[in-house]
Design a protein around this motif. Structure first.
Motif, PDB file in Angstrom:
ATOM      1  N   ALA A  40      -2.979  12.944  -6.853  1.00 53.23           N
ATOM      2  CA  ALA A  40      -2.766  12.320  -5.553  1.00 53.23           C
ATOM      3  C   ALA A  40      -3.783  11.201  -5.369  1.00 53.23           C
ATOM      4  CB  ALA A  40      -2.899  13.353  -4.432  1.00 53.23           C
ATOM      5  N   PHE A  41      -3.310  10.037  -4.953  1.00 59.00           N
ATOM      6  CA  PHE A  41      -4.213   8.895  -4.806  1.00 59.00           C
ATOM      7  C   PHE A  41      -3.567   7.842  -3.921  1.00 59.00           C
ATOM      8  CE2 PHE A  41      -1.555   8.485  -8.469  1.00 59.00           C
ATOM      9  CZ  PHE A  41      -1.110   7.182  -8.476  1.00 59.00           C
ATOM     10  N   ASN A  42      -4.390   6.911  -3.440  1.00 54.20           N
ATOM     11  CA  ASN A  42      -3.935   5.824  -2.583  1.00 54.20           C
ATOM     12  C   ASN A  42      -4.184   4.491  -3.273  1.00 54.20           C
ATOM     13  OD1 ASN A  42      -3.089   5.204   0.421  1.00 54.20           O
ATOM     14  ND2 ASN A  42      -4.677   3.710  -0.082  1.00 54.20           N
ATOM     15  N   ILE A  43      -3.208   3.577  -3.183  1.00 56.72           N
ATOM     16  CA  ILE A  43      -3.356   2.228  -3.732  1.00 56.72           C
ATOM     17  C   ILE A  43      -3.174   1.230  -2.603  1.00 56.72           C
ATOM     18  CG2 ILE A  43      -2.514   0.507  -5.366  1.00 56.72           C
ATOM     19  CD1 ILE A  43      -1.393   2.740  -7.061  1.00 56.72           C
TER      20      ILE A  43
ATOM     21  N   LYS B  78     -10.895   7.673   4.911  1.00 51.47           N
ATOM     22  CA  LYS B  78     -10.626   6.389   5.544  1.00 51.47           C
ATOM     23  C   LYS B  78      -9.520   5.631   4.811  1.00 51.47           C
ATOM     24  CE  LYS B  78     -15.222   5.697   7.579  1.00 51.47           C
ATOM     25  NZ  LYS B  78     -16.405   4.800   7.644  1.00 51.47           N
ATOM     26  N   ASP B  79      -9.415   5.879   3.493  1.00 47.52           N
ATOM     27  CA  ASP B  79      -8.388   5.200   2.701  1.00 47.52           C
ATOM     28  C   ASP B  79      -7.027   5.889   2.805  1.00 47.52           C
ATOM     29  OD1 ASP B  79      -9.671   3.031   0.630  1.00 47.52           O
ATOM     30  OD2 ASP B  79     -11.118   4.586   1.147  1.00 47.52           O
ATOM     31  N   THR B  80      -7.018   7.150   3.229  1.00 53.81           N
ATOM     32  CA  THR B  80      -5.759   7.914   3.220  1.00 53.81           C
ATOM     33  C   THR B  80      -5.300   8.357   4.605  1.00 53.81           C
ATOM     34  OG1 THR B  80      -6.984   9.986   2.830  1.00 53.81           O
ATOM     35  CG2 THR B  80      -6.241   8.763   0.896  1.00 53.81           C
TER      36      THR B  80
ATOM     37  N   ILE C 113      -8.068   1.514  -5.386  1.00 57.71           N
ATOM     38  CA  ILE C 113      -7.420   2.774  -5.736  1.00 57.71           C
ATOM     39  C   ILE C 113      -8.383   3.909  -5.427  1.00 57.71           C
ATOM     40  CG2 ILE C 113      -6.304   4.111  -7.556  1.00 57.71           C
ATOM     41  CD1 ILE C 113      -5.916   1.466  -9.070  1.00 57.71           C
ATOM     42  N   ALA C 114      -7.996   4.802  -4.513  1.00 54.37           N
ATOM     43  CA  ALA C 114      -8.833   5.938  -4.120  1.00 54.37           C
ATOM     44  C   ALA C 114      -8.178   7.223  -4.617  1.00 54.37           C
ATOM     45  CB  ALA C 114      -9.013   5.974  -2.606  1.00 54.37           C
ATOM     46  N   LEU C 115      -8.902   7.971  -5.446  1.00 57.75           N
ATOM     47  CA  LEU C 115      -8.353   9.184  -6.060  1.00 57.75           C
ATOM     48  C   LEU C 115      -8.765  10.417  -5.257  1.00 57.75           C
ATOM     49  CD1 LEU C 115      -6.769  10.459  -8.391  1.00 57.75           C
ATOM     50  CD2 LEU C 115      -8.902  10.579  -9.677  1.00 57.75           C
ATOM     51  N   VAL C 116      -7.772  11.198  -4.817  1.00 58.11           N
ATOM     52  CA  VAL C 116      -8.022  12.406  -4.041  1.00 58.11           C
ATOM     53  C   VAL C 116      -8.174  13.608  -4.962  1.00 58.11           C
ATOM     54  CG1 VAL C 116      -7.086  13.955  -2.274  1.00 58.11           C
ATOM     55  CG2 VAL C 116      -6.776  11.482  -2.066  1.00 58.11           C
TER      56      VAL C 116
ATOM     57  N   GLU D 126       0.841  -1.204   0.000  1.00 56.70           N
ATOM     58  CA  GLU D 126       0.000   0.000   0.000  1.00 56.70           C
ATOM     59  C   GLU D 126       0.867   1.242   0.000  1.00 56.70           C
ATOM     60  OE1 GLU D 126      -3.957   1.828   2.210  1.00 56.70           O
ATOM     61  OE2 GLU D 126      -2.698   0.401   3.307  1.00 56.70           O
ATOM     62  N   ALA D 127       0.458   2.241  -0.791  1.00 60.71           N
ATOM     63  CA  ALA D 127       1.215   3.492  -0.857  1.00 60.71           C
ATOM     64  C   ALA D 127       0.277   4.635  -1.224  1.00 60.71           C
ATOM     65  CB  ALA D 127       2.349   3.402  -1.872  1.00 60.71           C
ATOM     66  N   TYR D 128       0.623   5.812  -0.715  1.00 60.16           N
ATOM     67  CA  TYR D 128      -0.078   7.042  -1.094  1.00 60.16           C
ATOM     68  C   TYR D 128       0.878   7.859  -1.959  1.00 60.16           C
ATOM     69  CZ  TYR D 128      -2.578  11.490  -0.767  1.00 60.16           C
ATOM     70  OH  TYR D 128      -3.251  12.647  -1.071  1.00 60.16           O
ATOM     71  N   PHE D 129       0.409   8.273  -3.139  1.00 55.06           N
ATOM     72  CA  PHE D 129       1.245   8.984  -4.103  1.00 55.06           C
ATOM     73  C   PHE D 129       0.766  10.423  -4.269  1.00 55.06           C
ATOM     74  CE2 PHE D 129       1.446   4.536  -5.206  1.00 55.06           C
ATOM     75  CZ  PHE D 129       2.772   4.325  -5.572  1.00 55.06           C
TER      76      PHE D 129
END
Length: 345
Positions: free
Chosen positions: A199-202, A265-267, A213-216, A171-174
Motif C-alpha cells: 500500500a502506498f501513495n503517489i 499527511k500524504d494519505t 511516493i509514500a510507502l505505508v 495522485e492515487a493511493y494503491f
C-alpha cells in the motif's frame, strides 16, 4: 501537439544515442504531456533493455539495404553513396553500416510505433478519470485504487490475467492485491514502480516539479527510466522524492524516513473515502461513525446482518443513508449526532 512521425523520429534518435541535449528535453516534455506517447516510450525502453546485446544480422541488413536503395531510386530517401565491392554483396564499411543501422532503426521504430499507437487507440487500455471528485476503483485482481481529483489511471483490459500495468497521471493511493507470479508495474513520469502486494501513495501532478511516493506497508522498487542504474527499494514509512527538473541526464532519488504521523499527511485525502463490499450493516455503521463523527443505533437483529456494497466519498451522512435505502428498505432518523436505523414498516 507534436506529430506522430516527428515523435517517432526523435524517439529513434534517443534510442540510438544520436539525440542532442536540447531535443532530448523537448522529447521528454512531449512524453510527459501525452499519454499515448508516454505509453509508447515506456514500451520501447522496456524492449531495448531486453535487447541490450542485440547485433543486427548482416544478411538482414543487406536485404533491407536493397529496399532502401530501391526507394532512393524513386527519390523517396536522401542521396548517399551506396556503392559496395562487387565481390561481396553484403559488405559494408563502418560508416555505411552505421547509416544502415540508423535507417533500419527509424523504419523499425516507425512500424512498431504505429502498431503500438494503433493498438492503444483500439482501447486495449481502460481508463478511469477523476475530475472534480475523488473516485474509487477496484480492479479485477482485487487491487484497490483511490484516485484524487483531477487524476487519471490507464490499465490493461486483461488486468491480472497475464500482466498488471498502470499508467498514472495525478495522485492515487494503491492497495495492491498480492500476486507473486504477476507483479504490478506503475508508470508515472519517467519512473517505473514494481510492486507485488503493498500500500502506498503517489503524488505526481503535472503542476508540481516532483514525484512523491509514500510507502505505508510492503516493499516497492522504483527505477529511473532515463537511468536504469538509478533505482531504490522503499521500505515502510519511507518517502521517495524524485525531481522532474533535469540536470543533464541525471535524476537522483531522495529517500526520507518518516514517522507514522507524518506519513498520514500524504494519505489522509484517501482516508475520507469509505469503501465497503458485502459488508454487514453493523460493521459498516462503526466505520460510518468514524467518518461522520456520529453515533449510529441499529434496531433489529436481521437489519444488523444485512450486507451492503458501495463507496462514500463526499456524500453527507443523509446522502449516504439514502444510498443504503436503494439497496434495502430501511428508515432512519437523525437527531443532532445520533442516527437511528430501523427496518421499513
Amino acid at each position: 501537439m507534436m506529430k506522430r512521425e516527428k515523435f517517432l523520429e526523435m524517439l529513434s534518435r534517443k534510442l540510438s544515442g544520436e539525440i542532442s541535449v536540447e531535443d532530448r528535453k523537448v522529447l521528454d516534455k512531449v512524453i510527459e504531456n501525452n499519454e499515448e506517447y508516454r505509453f509508447l516510450s515506456i514500451k520501447f525502453d522496456q524492449y531495448f533493455k531486453r535487447k541490450k546485446n542485440f547485433q543486427p544480422n548482416t544478411d538482414q541488413l543487406g536485404h533491407i539495404w536493397k529496399i532502401i536503395i530501391a526507394a532512393d531510386n524513386d527519390n523517396i530517401a536522401e542521396k548517399f553513396d551506396y556503392s559496395t565491392p562487387k565481390n561481396n554483396l553484403f559488405f559494408f564499411n563502418s560508416v555505411l553500416l552505421k547509416i544502415a543501422g540508423m535507417l533500419i532503426l527509424l523504419i523499425g521504430v516507425g512500424l512498431l510505433g504505429n502498431y503500438l499507437l494503433n493498438r492503444n487507440a483500439d482501447q486495449n487500455f481502460d481508463k478511469t478519470v477523476a475530475n472534480d471528485q475523488k473516485v474509487f476503483r477496484m480492479l479485477d485482481d482485487g487491487t484497490r485504487i483511490w484516485l484524487n481529483k483531477n487524476s487519471t489511471i490507464s490499465f490493461n483490459k486483461t488486468f491480472g490475467k497475464h500482466k498488471r500495468e498502470i499508467i498514472l497521471d495525478g495522485e492515487a493511493y494503491f492497495d495492491v492485491a498480492k500476486n507473486k507470479d504477476i507483479p504490478l508495474f506503475i508508470h508515472v513520469g519517467n519512473i517505473d514502480i514494481e510492486v507485488k502486494g503493498t500500500a502506498f501513495n503517489i503524488n505526481a501532478y503535472r503542476s508540481i516539479h516532483e514525484i512523491q511516493i509514500a510507502l505505508v506497508r510492503g516493499s516497492i522498487q522504483v527505477t529511473d527510466r532515463l537511468n536504469g542504474n538509478n533505482k531504490v527499494q522503499l521500505k515502510p514509512n519511507e518517502k521517495l522524492v524524485y525531481s522532474k527538473m533535469q540536470n543533464g541526464d541525471k535524476n537522483d532519488f531522495r529517500v526520507l524516513s518518516l514517522s507514522s504521523n507524518l506519513l498520514l499527511k500524504d494519505t489522509n485525502w484517501a482516508a475520507d473515502t469509505l469503501v465497503f463490499h458485502k459488508e454487514k450493516l453493523k460493521d459498516l455503521a462503526v466505520r460510518m461513525e468514524k467518518k461522520y463523527d456520529i453515533k449510529i443505533e441499529i434496531k433489529g437483529k436481521q437489519l444488523k446482518e444485512m450486507r451492503f456494497s458501495g463507496t462514500f466519498t463526499n456524500e453527507t451522512v443523509q446522502q449516504a443513508l439514502e444510498a443504503l435505502k436503494l439497496s434495502y428498505p430501511l428508515t432512519y432518523t437523525i437527531r443532532h449526532k445520533l442516527v437511528v436505523i430501523n427496518d421499513y414498516k
